[in-house]
Design an enzyme around this catalytic site. Structure first.
Site, PDB file in Angstrom:
ATOM      1  N   CYS A  88       0.945  -1.217   0.003  1.00  7.58           N
ATOM      2  CA  CYS A  88       0.039  -0.226   0.048  1.00  7.58           C
ATOM      3  C   CYS A  88       0.773   1.177  -0.120  1.00  7.58           C
ATOM      4  CB  CYS A  88      -0.938   0.247   1.208  1.00  7.58           C
ATOM      5  SG  CYS A  88      -2.040  -1.426   1.473  1.00  7.58           S
ATOM      6  N   ALA A  89       1.656   1.350  -1.266  1.00  3.76           N
ATOM      7  CA  ALA A  89       2.647   2.527  -1.331  1.00  3.76           C
ATOM      8  C   ALA A  89       2.582   3.817  -0.978  1.00  3.76           C
ATOM      9  CB  ALA A  89       3.831   2.158  -2.495  1.00  3.76           C
ATOM     10  N   GLY A 149       4.838   7.304  -1.653  1.00  7.38           N
ATOM     11  CA  GLY A 149       6.237   6.195  -1.690  1.00  7.38           C
ATOM     12  C   GLY A 149       6.966   6.784  -0.385  1.00  7.38           C
ATOM     13  N   GLY A 150       6.474   7.332   0.522  1.00  3.49           N
ATOM     14  CA  GLY A 150       7.443   7.893   1.732  1.00  3.49           C
ATOM     15  C   GLY A 150       8.043   6.587   2.209  1.00  3.49           C
ATOM     16  N   LYS A 151       7.612   5.408   2.541  1.00  8.61           N
ATOM     17  CA  LYS A 151       8.207   4.539   2.862  1.00  8.61           C
ATOM     18  C   LYS A 151       8.959   3.475   1.990  1.00  8.61           C
ATOM     19  CE  LYS A 151       5.113   3.538   6.805  1.00  8.61           C
ATOM     20  NZ  LYS A 151       3.983   4.559   6.541  1.00  8.61           N
ATOM     21  N   ASP A 197       0.026   0.439  -5.391  1.00 13.74           N
ATOM     22  CA  ASP A 197      -1.147   1.167  -4.509  1.00 13.74           C
ATOM     23  C   ASP A 197      -2.254   0.619  -5.768  1.00 13.74           C
ATOM     24  OD1 ASP A 197      -1.525   2.887  -1.925  1.00 13.74           O
ATOM     25  OD2 ASP A 197      -3.132   3.350  -3.608  1.00 13.74           O
ATOM     26  N   ASP A 216       1.068  -1.021   4.667  1.00 10.74           N
ATOM     27  CA  ASP A 216       0.594   0.216   5.358  1.00 10.74           C
ATOM     28  C   ASP A 216      -0.796   0.322   5.177  1.00 10.74           C
ATOM     29  OD1 ASP A 216       0.576   2.686   6.601  1.00 10.74           O
ATOM     30  OD2 ASP A 216       2.040   3.763   5.680  1.00 10.74           O
ATOM     31  N   CYS A 226      -1.560   3.866  11.028  1.00 14.56           N
ATOM     32  CA  CYS A 226      -1.358   5.317  11.808  1.00 14.56           C
ATOM     33  C   CYS A 226      -2.647   5.224  12.588  1.00 14.56           C
ATOM     34  CB  CYS A 226      -1.097   6.440  10.821  1.00 14.56           C
ATOM     35  SG  CYS A 226      -2.433   6.593   9.441  1.00 14.56           S
TER      36      CYS A 226
END
Length: 429
Positions: free
Chosen positions: A239-240, A243-245, A263, A306, A359
């Site tokens: 679940c990109a 793209g932060g992770k 994603d 995520d 989160c």
């Protein structure tokens, strides 16, 4: 604009958010488009008042004995703006765009009321239906934990170690007031706002354009770090999003191995291409079609999920979301999470890891999901996150997650981050 006009604008935006049940960002954007004369400083102060009012809507309303936008906005000036009533009245005097001064009755109530005597959910600034969820996770300290989600957040940055180190980034951002963040040696922090100030636009800095750092909450950085990606591994960021992770994992892997970023929503994935180029990432490729992943089934060392969630851990940054959230929406997210986990497990190879992240700080989205997954997937077992944490973080004795059943729960109060849940699962066979 003077303070009076800014205050009146914030009141109008707050009324718009309440009446139309819309995101604060949309209401503020529309106000700006219809008031083009307002400068960046005006918009920053108006935004500060709006977001502070939404963060602490219950406690400010309780102290004013009114939930009217007008009274809550005045409450922001008296608390977060660090102004007293005489200073506010002097600022409003003679401003034809200002709202009427605060009534003497409201002023007396504000001065007489002590928040310490308010009901628990008022002090915590959360909807009453959310109270059992916070109690289930944090026990007796739930009020303090929830209240910390109403504080102003910092701006956290991740140093892109493919191009720079922290000292170099700190030198580049000295004028922005950046300093070393706690816990990670690759994290930088611009502190929360004071009064009616505004954050520097770090994305306008040449160092950002050169890819030396990315804007990323410290909790998100830690989640990527605890995934324990190693150079040469095959990784799927299922679940990109933007793209932060993916970028954080690429740096951890030193551009060695392969990362597949997928994603289901193409629009969410769209920014990743520019971000990969700017960061100098060479070992990642983005996928918008799930069919592209078929060849990866049973082949991946690390699958990072995520998962879609309520976002209750990010209420410092998106406080309007907590007032729109309902238990029905929570139930829908639980269904989506089960579906995502069920799909993602197909790509994990024997001996590989499945890292589940949200989160959120609600157990139905977190520990309950992991328990249900393990119950129906006996090939997986928990990996204790405490040793991973001990290896990953630099010394910060005052900050530690809540470790529960092998998982790590981050929060503003415990770790000075957004709220995150991290569970690492290993496929044994």
């Amino acid at each position: 604009m003077r303070l009076g006009g800014r205050l009146q604008a914030a009141i109008e935006v707050l009324d718009d958010i309440e009446n139309r049940k819309r995101p604060a960002s949309d209401a503020l954007k529309d106000w700006g488009l219809s008031h083009r004369f307002a400068g960046a400083g005006d918009r920053a102060v108006i935004g500060n008042i709006v977001y502070d009012a939404l963060r602490r809507k219950l406690s400010l309303g309780w102290r004013m004995d009114s939930d009217a936008a007008r009274h809550i906005a005045f409450g922001v000036l008296l608390s977060d703006a660090e102004l007293d009533m005489d200073e506010i009245n002097a600022a409003l005097d003679g401003d034809k765009f200002a709202p009427a001064p605060l009534e003497a009755e409201r002023r007396s109530i504000w001065e007489a009321r002590d928040l310490a005597s308010a009901p628990d959910n008022i002090r915590a600034d959360v909807p009453e239906w959310c109270v059992p969820h916070f109690e289930a996770i944090f026990g007796d300290r739930w009020v303090r934990e929830a209240a910390a989600l109403s504080d102003r957040p910092p701006v956290d940055l991740r140093v892109n170690t493919l191009k720079a180190d922290r000292d170099k980034v700190l030198k580049e951002l000295a004028r922005a007031g950046a300093s070393a963040a706690p816990l990670l040696e690759t994290a930088v922090r611009v502190p929360p706002l004071r009064a009616m100030g505004r954050h520097p636009n770090v994305q306008a800095e040449p160092a950002f354009q050169r890819g030396l750092f990315e804007v990323q909450d410290l909790g998100s950085q830690i989640a990527a770090k605890l995934s324990d990606a190693k150079p040469g591994e095959q990784v799927l960021d299922y679940c990109a999003g933007a793209g932060g992770k993916t970028l954080a994992l690429a740096a951890e892997m030193g551009n060695k191995g392969q990362i597949h970023a997928y994603d289901a929503e193409r629009q969410r994935l769209a920014p990743i291409f520019d971000r990969l180029r700017r960061a100098g990432v060479r070992n990642a490729q983005a996928h918008a079609n799930v069919e592209d992943l078929a060849v990866l089934e049973g082949q991946i060392d690390l699958v990072l999920v995520d998962a879609p969630c309520t976002g209750s851990g990010t209420w410092r940054r998106r406080p309007d979301a907590k007032w729109r959230l309902s238990d029905q929406q929570l139930e829908r997210r639980e269904v989506e999470q089960r579906e995502v986990l069920d799909a993602a497990k197909a790509y994990v190879k024997p001996g590989g890891r499945l890292v589940y992240i949200t989160c959120s700080l609600f157990a139905p989205e977190n520990g309950n999901q992991v328990d249900a997954f393990l119950s129906s997937n006996p090939a997986y077992e928990r990996v204790d996150t405490k040793p991973l944490w001990d290896r990953a973080v630099s010394e910060a004795k005052a900050l530690s997650p809540l470790f529960k059943d092998g998982t790590a729960i981050l929060s503003p109060l415990a770790t000075s981050t957004d709220g995150f849940f991290i569970s690492v699962l290993k496929r044994e066979k």
